[in-house]
Scaffold this active site. Structure first.
Site, PDB file in Angstrom:
ATOM      1  CB  CYS A 168      -0.938   0.007   1.195  1.00 45.22           C
ATOM      2  SG  CYS A 168      -1.659  -1.604   1.514  1.00 45.22           S
ATOM      3  CB  SER A 185      -9.643   2.568   2.910  1.00 45.46           C
ATOM      4  OG  SER A 185      -8.833   1.415   2.945  1.00 45.46           O
ATOM      5  CB  ILE A 228     -12.216  -2.083  -3.611  1.00 45.79           C
ATOM      6  CG1 ILE A 228     -11.980  -3.234  -2.620  1.00 45.79           C
ATOM      7  CG2 ILE A 228     -11.629  -2.426  -4.988  1.00 45.79           C
ATOM      8  CD1 ILE A 228     -12.702  -4.517  -2.978  1.00 45.79           C
ATOM      9  CE  LYS A 230     -14.293   4.900   6.605  1.00 41.93           C
ATOM     10  NZ  LYS A 230     -15.056   4.613   5.385  1.00 41.93           N
ATOM     11  CG  HIS A 283      -5.830   2.301   0.110  1.00 38.57           C
ATOM     12  ND1 HIS A 283      -4.616   2.740  -0.381  1.00 38.57           N
ATOM     13  CD2 HIS A 283      -5.536   1.247   0.928  1.00 38.57           C
ATOM     14  CE1 HIS A 283      -3.651   1.984   0.136  1.00 38.57           C
ATOM     15  NE2 HIS A 283      -4.175   1.065   0.902  1.00 38.57           N
TER      16      HIS A 283
END
Ligand SMILES: [Zn+2]
Lengths: 404, 181
Positions: A83, A209, A211, A334, A338
């Site tokens: 990430c 968060s 997809i 959030k 993300h």
């Protein structure tokens, strides 16, 4: 090492971008960045593409993006740091310019997660820890990894699920006024968050968060070119990079992310500040709120406040605009979304715009006193960490901002 | 027994392939609207299945231990460090002289979660508790915690590590149970 400045940034609309291919989505960000810097593709000497991939069709995304955006035949590579992939791309471009290997480099982060069905994406992310010892036999999910932290944190510091929902409400508040955010126009209440279903107790759907598909890009140049290109270069003054263990079980406690702490320690050292009460040096920050617990731990790993006090910051609204240290005024992971490989570069875009004071609408523009900003990007569950510090000053250490 | 999971998994893909074939037959192209009916998507006609094969050659003893009903860890003969999950090399001593030691099995719960939204390959299990416990020896173990009521789970509770058969697949693994009921 040469000083390096951000002189152009671009940001695609985040969300379910089934209207674009990987190349088209990257182009939205690349085009905006080139226009922002008033540069042309031929000026870019090197580009790097952050893309975690797996869930999307292209196996060689860097070249696909380069071809579509007209950046070929310049050199490239695809980087991965889970990430934190987007920050890894930024770091790689930074190193290219700082070292003198390139005078102008571009970092592009792009991710297309909706190319796979949701169950496949959940499966992929669940494997993003230590596959054999934690997924194969025990079926952890990504919320599950962070839930292990949330349980420990709540138990140690007496935080409640309602406290964490305050993070979600804040970030949705700002995401709702950010036109590039996935949840643009969508505010939520504490009650909605508390009543949302558990995905990995104590983490609820609204603690998590979404997809996301998205792309973001930044153009980095050497110090001698910066002022020729723009009146407001934003300097990358420091980057701290660290890793944690792949196995969560090998970590001593579950109330903070050591990788983030270590990366912050490095980053602060380079600009000559102590890893303590750091809220006073920065006008604004973007932190990695993949889950609400992650944002609270970030406050502490970054030394804004002491361990266990992060929850007080959110309880008292101190991370809203006008508070001690405004955090995630773009909506954060959030509510902005993300898109794994784009998240870190998106943070670079946001910090650049915040320091330039060019954020629209003004309701999410932080007040700029010191001219320093910080982004905190975590890969996996503290597997990787990148702390990047931005400043309007090319030299010196940050001053202390006036207490309001 | 393994079929139950496979059947679910197959069903998930069979449905989407069936739809895809119908679209191709009707329109001559594998193009259909996305989930929200908003934009056109090409639905991949090529499928790639992933199942990995992972070497356990150097830590075979661990799996032999499971057959004996024991959980083993490795311990470096030079520095005394425990390794769980077991590993064949001690990077700190740059050595590979390891003792295989049976884990005491006594631990204290550090943290836990309940997986409510499960990965597809875990969708045939009821919600499960994943916990991390600190073992008496000082290292941590992550495993499922077997309890009849997850509301009784507490951080700090004593747990015991045991070898179990994971059903319905029927393979050996390890999990925690509460030490005192
Ligand atoms: Zn050793």
């Amino acid at each position: 090492m040469r000083e390096v400045a951000v002189v152009g940034v671009g940001h695609a609309k985040f969300g379910r971008r089934t209207d674009t291919t990987l190349g088209e989505l990257a182009w939205e960000a690349v085009k905006e960045a080139l226009e922002d810097a008033r540069l042309d593709q031929r000026d870019i000497q090197y580009f790097v593409v952050g893309n975690a991939g797996g869930w999307s069709a292209e196996s060689l995304p860097a070249v696909v993006v380069g071809e579509y955006c007209g950046l070929s035949p310049k050199g490239t590579m695809r980087v991965e740091a889970a990430c934190a992939t987007g920050s890894a791309a930024l770091y790689n471009a930074y190193l290219a310019v700082a070292s003198g290997m390139a005078d102008i480099a571009m970092a592009i982060g792009v991710e297309k997660m909706y190319e796979s069905p949701t169950p496949t994406v959940v499966e992929f992310i669940g494997r993003a820890g230590n596959y054999f010892w934690e997924f194969e036999n025990f079926g952890l999910t990504f919320p599950g990894y962070y839930a292990l932290y949330m349980t420990a944190y709540m138990n140690r510091f007496g935080a409640t699920e309602e406290d964490f929902c305050k993070v979600a409400v804040k970030n949705h508040h700002y995401g709702s006024i950010n036109p590039k955010a996935q949840f643009y126009g969508t505010k939520i209440t504490i009650d909605q968050c508390l009543k949302s279903r558990y995905v990995a107790w104590p983490i609820k759907l609204y603690d998590a968060s979404p997809i996301t598909d998205g792309a973001a890009a930044a153009i980095l140049v050497s110090e001698d070119l910066a002022r020729k290109i723009t009146d407001t270069p934003v300097w990358i003054r420091s980057v701290g990079v660290a890793t944690g263990t792949a196995n969560l079980s090998k970590r001593p406690d579950f109330i903070g992310l050591d990788a983030a702490y270590q990366a912050a320690e490095q980053a602060f050292k380079r600009i000559g500040i102590e890893h303590k009460d750091t809220w006073k040096y920065f006008d604004v920050a973007d932190v990695h709120d993949c889950f609400t617990i992650a944002e609270v731990m970030a406050y502490e790993d970054l030394g804004f406040v002491e361990r266990g006090m992060g929850i007080q910051l959110i309880r008292n609204g101190q991370t809203y605009k006008g508070g001690l240290i405004p955090v995630n005024l773009d909506g954060g992971l959030k509510a902005k979304g993300h898109p794994i490989g784009a998240t870190g570069t998106s943070m670079a875009v946001e910090m650049t715009k915040q320091l330039r004071q060019s954020v629209e609408p003004r309701d999410r523009q932080a007040d700029i006193y010191t001219g320093w900003a910080l982004s905190h990007n975590v890969g996996g569950t503290g597997h990787y960490a990148y702390i990047t510090i931005y400043s309007l000053d090319k030299d010196g250490s940050p001053k202390v901002k006036p207490r309001r | 027994m393994v079929m139950s999971l496979e059947a679910r998994y197959e069903e998930f893909w069979r449905q989407s392939i069936k739809q895809l074939n119908e679209v191709v037959k009707a329109t001559g192209l594998p193009i259909a609207p996305d989930e929200k009916g908003q934009y056109s998507l090409w639905y991949d006609v090529r499928e790639m299945r992933l199942r990995f094969s992972i070497s356990v050659e150097r830590i075979k003893r661990f799996f032999e231990g499971l057959r004996e009903g024991k959980v083993y860890t490795t311990r470096c003969k030079r520095c005394g460090r425990y390794y769980f999950p077991p590993q064949a090399d001690c990077p700190y001593c740059k050595a590979s002289d390891m003792d295989w030691v049976e884990v005491s099995g006594e631990g204290e719960l550090l943290t836990y979660t309940i997986i409510n939204t499960k990965p597809l390959t875990y969708s045939h299990y009821p919600d499960y508790v994943v916990a991390i416990a600190r073992m008496r020896e000082g290292f941590n173990v992550l495993a499922w915690l077997r309890v009849d009521d997850s509301r009784k789970v507490r951080v700090g509770m004593k747990v015991k590590l045991q070898v179990v058969k994971r059903e319905p697949e029927g393979y050996l693994t390890y999990e925690f149970i509460p030490a005192e009921q």
